[in-house]
Design a protein around this motif. Structure first.
Motif, PDB file in Angstrom:
ATOM      1  N   ALA A 131       5.369   9.422   1.037  1.00 16.65           N
ATOM      2  CA  ALA A 131       6.456   9.414  -0.407  1.00 16.65           C
ATOM      3  C   ALA A 131       6.709   7.957  -0.703  1.00 16.65           C
ATOM      4  CB  ALA A 131       7.466  10.206  -0.243  1.00 16.65           C
ATOM      5  N   ARG A 132       6.645   7.544  -1.638  1.00 17.36           N
ATOM      6  CA  ARG A 132       7.229   6.146  -2.150  1.00 17.36           C
ATOM      7  C   ARG A 132       8.801   5.975  -2.112  1.00 17.36           C
ATOM      8  NH1 ARG A 132       4.025   4.382  -7.559  1.00 17.36           N
ATOM      9  NH2 ARG A 132       5.692   2.520  -7.151  1.00 17.36           N
ATOM     10  N   THR A 133       9.069   4.828  -2.156  1.00 17.60           N
ATOM     11  CA  THR A 133      10.799   4.845  -2.036  1.00 17.60           C
ATOM     12  C   THR A 133      11.113   3.944  -3.262  1.00 17.60           C
ATOM     13  OG1 THR A 133      10.618   2.561  -0.632  1.00 17.60           O
ATOM     14  CG2 THR A 133      10.705   4.835   0.446  1.00 17.60           C
ATOM     15  N   ASP A 134      10.449   3.400  -4.078  1.00 16.00           N
ATOM     16  CA  ASP A 134      10.704   2.623  -5.194  1.00 16.00           C
ATOM     17  C   ASP A 134      10.577   3.415  -6.485  1.00 16.00           C
ATOM     18  OD1 ASP A 134       8.075   3.009  -5.226  1.00 16.00           O
ATOM     19  OD2 ASP A 134       7.715   0.731  -5.873  1.00 16.00           O
ATOM     20  N   ALA A 135      10.210   4.805  -6.284  1.00 16.74           N
ATOM     21  CA  ALA A 135      10.235   5.517  -7.489  1.00 16.74           C
ATOM     22  C   ALA A 135      10.429   7.050  -7.171  1.00 16.74           C
ATOM     23  CB  ALA A 135       9.099   5.420  -8.444  1.00 16.74           C
ATOM     24  N   HIS A 151       0.726  -0.980   0.065  1.00 18.59           N
ATOM     25  CA  HIS A 151       0.044  -0.059  -0.032  1.00 18.59           C
ATOM     26  C   HIS A 151       0.913   1.315  -0.104  1.00 18.59           C
ATOM     27  CE1 HIS A 151      -2.873   3.117   0.998  1.00 18.59           C
ATOM     28  NE2 HIS A 151      -2.432   3.170   2.096  1.00 18.59           N
ATOM     29  N   ALA A 152       2.187   1.245   0.809  1.00 22.30           N
ATOM     30  CA  ALA A 152       2.805   2.299   0.872  1.00 22.30           C
ATOM     31  C   ALA A 152       3.809   2.535  -0.462  1.00 22.30           C
ATOM     32  CB  ALA A 152       3.699   2.311   2.130  1.00 22.30           C
ATOM     33  N   GLY A 153       3.632   1.554  -1.373  1.00 26.22           N
ATOM     34  CA  GLY A 153       4.677   1.734  -2.487  1.00 26.22           C
ATOM     35  C   GLY A 153       5.994   1.169  -2.128  1.00 26.22           C
ATOM     36  N   GLU A 154       6.254   0.286  -1.180  1.00 25.69           N
ATOM     37  CA  GLU A 154       7.475   0.239  -0.589  1.00 25.69           C
ATOM     38  C   GLU A 154       8.007  -1.145  -1.458  1.00 25.69           C
ATOM     39  OE1 GLU A 154       6.727   0.149   3.252  1.00 25.69           O
ATOM     40  OE2 GLU A 154       6.561   2.318   3.595  1.00 25.69           O
ATOM     41  N   LEU A 155       7.497  -2.144  -1.669  1.00 22.50           N
ATOM     42  CA  LEU A 155       7.770  -3.328  -2.216  1.00 22.50           C
ATOM     43  C   LEU A 155       8.655  -3.029  -3.849  1.00 22.50           C
ATOM     44  CD1 LEU A 155       4.818  -5.709  -1.504  1.00 22.50           C
ATOM     45  CD2 LEU A 155       6.923  -5.307  -0.401  1.00 22.50           C
ATOM     46  N   GLY A 178      23.195   0.501  10.579  1.00 20.76           N
ATOM     47  CA  GLY A 178      21.939   1.004  10.799  1.00 20.76           C
ATOM     48  C   GLY A 178      21.104   0.612   9.902  1.00 20.76           C
ATOM     49  N   ASP A 179      19.746   0.958  10.051  1.00 22.69           N
ATOM     50  CA  ASP A 179      18.731   0.929   9.059  1.00 22.69           C
ATOM     51  C   ASP A 179      18.674   2.129   8.205  1.00 22.69           C
ATOM     52  OD1 ASP A 179      17.896  -1.757   9.747  1.00 22.69           O
ATOM     53  OD2 ASP A 179      16.680  -0.910  11.388  1.00 22.69           O
ATOM     54  N   GLN A 180      18.528   2.208   7.083  1.00 22.37           N
ATOM     55  CA  GLN A 180      18.374   3.351   6.136  1.00 22.37           C
ATOM     56  C   GLN A 180      17.413   3.369   5.320  1.00 22.37           C
ATOM     57  OE1 GLN A 180      22.043   4.048   3.664  1.00 22.37           O
ATOM     58  NE2 GLN A 180      23.293   3.082   5.196  1.00 22.37           N
ATOM     59  N   THR A 181      16.748   4.566   5.276  1.00 26.02           N
ATOM     60  CA  THR A 181      15.502   4.888   4.393  1.00 26.02           C
ATOM     61  C   THR A 181      15.965   5.993   3.317  1.00 26.02           C
ATOM     62  OG1 THR A 181      13.978   4.324   6.233  1.00 26.02           O
ATOM     63  CG2 THR A 181      13.117   5.306   4.036  1.00 26.02           C
ATOM     64  N   HIS A 182      15.875   5.660   1.999  1.00 29.78           N
ATOM     65  CA  HIS A 182      16.071   6.540   0.838  1.00 29.78           C
ATOM     66  C   HIS A 182      15.061   6.991   0.268  1.00 29.78           C
ATOM     67  CE1 HIS A 182      20.563   5.814   0.451  1.00 29.78           C
ATOM     68  NE2 HIS A 182      20.300   5.047   1.788  1.00 29.78           N
ATOM     69  N   TRP A 183      14.684   8.445  -0.235  1.00 28.91           N
ATOM     70  CA  TRP A 183      13.679   8.799  -1.046  1.00 28.91           C
ATOM     71  C   TRP A 183      14.259   9.708  -2.142  1.00 28.91           C
ATOM     72  CZ3 TRP A 183      13.198   9.039   4.344  1.00 28.91           C
ATOM     73  CH2 TRP A 183      12.146   8.473   4.838  1.00 28.91           C
ATOM     74  N   MET A 184      13.763   9.603  -3.345  1.00 24.04           N
ATOM     75  CA  MET A 184      14.110  10.678  -4.347  1.00 24.04           C
ATOM     76  C   MET A 184      13.005  11.530  -4.491  1.00 24.04           C
ATOM     77  SD  MET A 184      16.637   8.465  -7.016  1.00 24.04           S
ATOM     78  CE  MET A 184      15.443   7.255  -7.270  1.00 24.04           C
ATOM     79  N   LEU A 185      13.224  12.797  -4.405  1.00 23.42           N
ATOM     80  CA  LEU A 185      12.386  13.972  -4.580  1.00 23.42           C
ATOM     81  C   LEU A 185      12.498  14.586  -5.806  1.00 23.42           C
ATOM     82  CD1 LEU A 185      11.889  15.069  -0.876  1.00 23.42           C
ATOM     83  CD2 LEU A 185      10.478  13.461  -2.027  1.00 23.42           C
ATOM     84  N   LEU A 186      11.760  14.799  -6.758  1.00 28.22           N
ATOM     85  CA  LEU A 186      12.076  15.632  -7.703  1.00 28.22           C
ATOM     86  C   LEU A 186      11.571  17.126  -7.767  1.00 28.22           C
ATOM     87  CD1 LEU A 186      10.668  13.076 -10.734  1.00 28.22           C
ATOM     88  CD2 LEU A 186      13.004  13.472 -10.012  1.00 28.22           C
ATOM     89  N   LYS A 187      12.358  17.912  -7.418  1.00 28.21           N
ATOM     90  CA  LYS A 187      11.866  19.320  -7.234  1.00 28.21           C
ATOM     91  C   LYS A 187      11.432  20.089  -8.300  1.00 28.21           C
ATOM     92  CE  LYS A 187      15.871  19.759  -5.690  1.00 28.21           C
ATOM     93  NZ  LYS A 187      17.220  20.413  -5.182  1.00 28.21           N
ATOM     94  N   PRO A 188      10.182  20.719  -8.524  1.00 27.61           N
ATOM     95  CA  PRO A 188       9.726  21.530  -9.413  1.00 27.61           C
ATOM     96  C   PRO A 188      10.527  22.630 -10.017  1.00 27.61           C
ATOM     97  CG  PRO A 188       8.845  22.199  -7.587  1.00 27.61           C
ATOM     98  CD  PRO A 188       9.705  21.215  -7.210  1.00 27.61           C
ATOM     99  N   LEU A 238      12.353   2.113   0.684  1.00 27.66           N
ATOM    100  CA  LEU A 238      13.660   1.286   0.554  1.00 27.66           C
ATOM    101  C   LEU A 238      14.198   1.612   2.102  1.00 27.66           C
ATOM    102  CD1 LEU A 238      15.608  -0.291  -1.100  1.00 27.66           C
ATOM    103  CD2 LEU A 238      16.836   1.866  -1.338  1.00 27.66           C
ATOM    104  N   LEU A 239      13.969   0.899   2.939  1.00 26.67           N
ATOM    105  CA  LEU A 239      14.773   0.820   4.106  1.00 26.67           C
ATOM    106  C   LEU A 239      15.846  -0.288   4.055  1.00 26.67           C
ATOM    107  CD1 LEU A 239      12.464   0.932   7.190  1.00 26.67           C
ATOM    108  CD2 LEU A 239      14.414   2.297   7.038  1.00 26.67           C
ATOM    109  N   ALA A 240      17.056   0.390   4.248  1.00 31.16           N
ATOM    110  CA  ALA A 240      18.285  -0.897   4.005  1.00 31.16           C
ATOM    111  C   ALA A 240      18.830  -0.732   5.243  1.00 31.16           C
ATOM    112  CB  ALA A 240      19.122  -0.142   2.670  1.00 31.16           C
ATOM    113  N   THR A 241      19.120  -2.078   5.769  1.00 27.01           N
ATOM    114  CA  THR A 241      20.068  -2.235   6.663  1.00 27.01           C
ATOM    115  C   THR A 241      21.376  -2.318   5.969  1.00 27.01           C
ATOM    116  OG1 THR A 241      18.534  -3.271   8.136  1.00 27.01           O
ATOM    117  CG2 THR A 241      21.018  -4.024   8.422  1.00 27.01           C
ATOM    118  N   ASN A 242      22.537  -1.671   6.323  1.00 23.84           N
ATOM    119  CA  ASN A 242      23.755  -1.792   5.820  1.00 23.84           C
ATOM    120  C   ASN A 242      24.459  -2.963   5.787  1.00 23.84           C
ATOM    121  OD1 ASN A 242      25.752  -0.798   4.016  1.00 23.84           O
ATOM    122  ND2 ASN A 242      26.841  -0.027   5.679  1.00 23.84           N
ATOM    123  N   THR A 243      23.976  -4.163   4.958  1.00 23.22           N
ATOM    124  CA  THR A 243      24.542  -5.479   5.019  1.00 23.22           C
ATOM    125  C   THR A 243      25.357  -5.332   3.438  1.00 23.22           C
ATOM    126  OG1 THR A 243      22.669  -6.377   3.893  1.00 23.22           O
ATOM    127  CG2 THR A 243      22.900  -6.476   6.295  1.00 23.22           C
ATOM    128  N   GLY A 244      25.174  -4.430   2.763  1.00 21.19           N
ATOM    129  CA  GLY A 244      25.841  -4.435   1.525  1.00 21.19           C
ATOM    130  C   GLY A 244      25.062  -4.793   0.303  1.00 21.19           C
TER     131      GLY A 244
END
Length: 260
Positions: free
Chosen positions: A138-142, A18-22, A250-260, A107-113
């Motif tokens: 915000a979605r993390t896969d796009a 639902h959150a667009g995280e898969l 640690g656990d990381q979450t990355h988002w990409m935001l497209l600024k207008p 995209l939550l990423a535990t830093n395991t490489g």
């Protein structure tokens, strides 16, 4: 090949859908299963209805005001205990591409490489609102487009993690620490549920801005996080859209935001 699941996806998986995280393949399988499964379809509909009701009843400005009131109450309680340091939100540095607009969902990423989130880890959320449209997670896969006037709020559920830090990287590779501005990671707030970092942020300029939230067991120095972000930018071919997970535990979450 049709994408069906042999078992019901977990509620956690459906919530991430639902959150667009898969990832795309996993999302396709879960969505196809839910379309034919009344039980899983009901879980998705419940999540969608809850989100719609939340947005209808609590516009972004009221949501933000409520968070601010909760933070102020927490600060007063902490001062009463003789320690205000924990609750005082840091002032976010003004930068060419980042503008703080109020004083002061993974995209939550535990830093395991691998860049893959470990199940059961800490969760972060980025909520967008304040523009003409309704607020959204915000979605993390796009990449997530931002409209003029929209602001973002960062939240987290710490689980067992003890410290939180947030920064952003723009298309030129400039790294801006968001929370905190200097020093080291902030101690997480105690208790279950989503906790919100102070203040909302409006990203100005144009192009892509990557926002990273790091939840860790031990405090991370801001300078080390900035250095790790610069290193990741180089490893990604100086392309912020290809930024790998930061080389920080640690656990990381990355988002990409497209600024207008």
């Amino acid at each position: 090949m049709s994408a069906h699941l042999s078992e019901h996806p977990s509620k956690w998986t459906l919530s991430r859908l639902h959150a667009g995280e898969l990832p795309t393949d996993e999302a396709t399988r879960a969505r196809t299963h839910a379309a034919d499964c009344e039980q899983c379809g009901a879980v998705l509909r419940e999540a969608q209805e809850a989100q719609s009701q939340f947005e209808a009843e609590i516009p972004f400005e009221r949501f933000e005001e409520g968070v601010n009131r909760a933070e102020e109450k927490a600060r007063k309680l902490e001062r009463a205990r003789g320690s205000s340091q924990r609750w005082m939100g840091p002032v976010v540095a003004l930068a060419a591409t980042v503008l703080l607009v109020v004083a002061a969902r993974p995209l939550l990423a535990t830093n395991t490489g691998t860049g893959v989130r470990t199940k059961g880890g800490a969760v972060a959320e980025l909520r967008i609102g304040g523009g003409e449209g309704s607020q959204r997670v915000a979605r993390t896969d796009a990449p997530e487009p931002l409209a003029h006037g929209e602001r973002v709020r960062l939240g987290y559920t710490p689980e067992t993690r003890g410290f939180v830090l947030a920064l952003s990287v723009d298309t030129a590779g400039e790294v801006t620490p968001l929370y905190p501005e200097a020093g080291e990671s902030l101690p997480v707030e105690p208790g279950p549920g989503m906790h919100w970092l102070p203040d909302s942020i409006e990203f100005t300029g144009s192009g892509t801005e990557r926002v990273v939230v790091l939840l860790s067991d031990e405090p991370v120095k801001v300078e080390e996080a900035i250095a790790a972000a610069h290193q990741a930018f180089e490893l990604g071919g100086r392309d912020v859209t290809q930024l790998p997970p930061l080389a920080v535990d640690g656990d990381q979450t990355h988002w990409m935001l497209l600024k207008p």
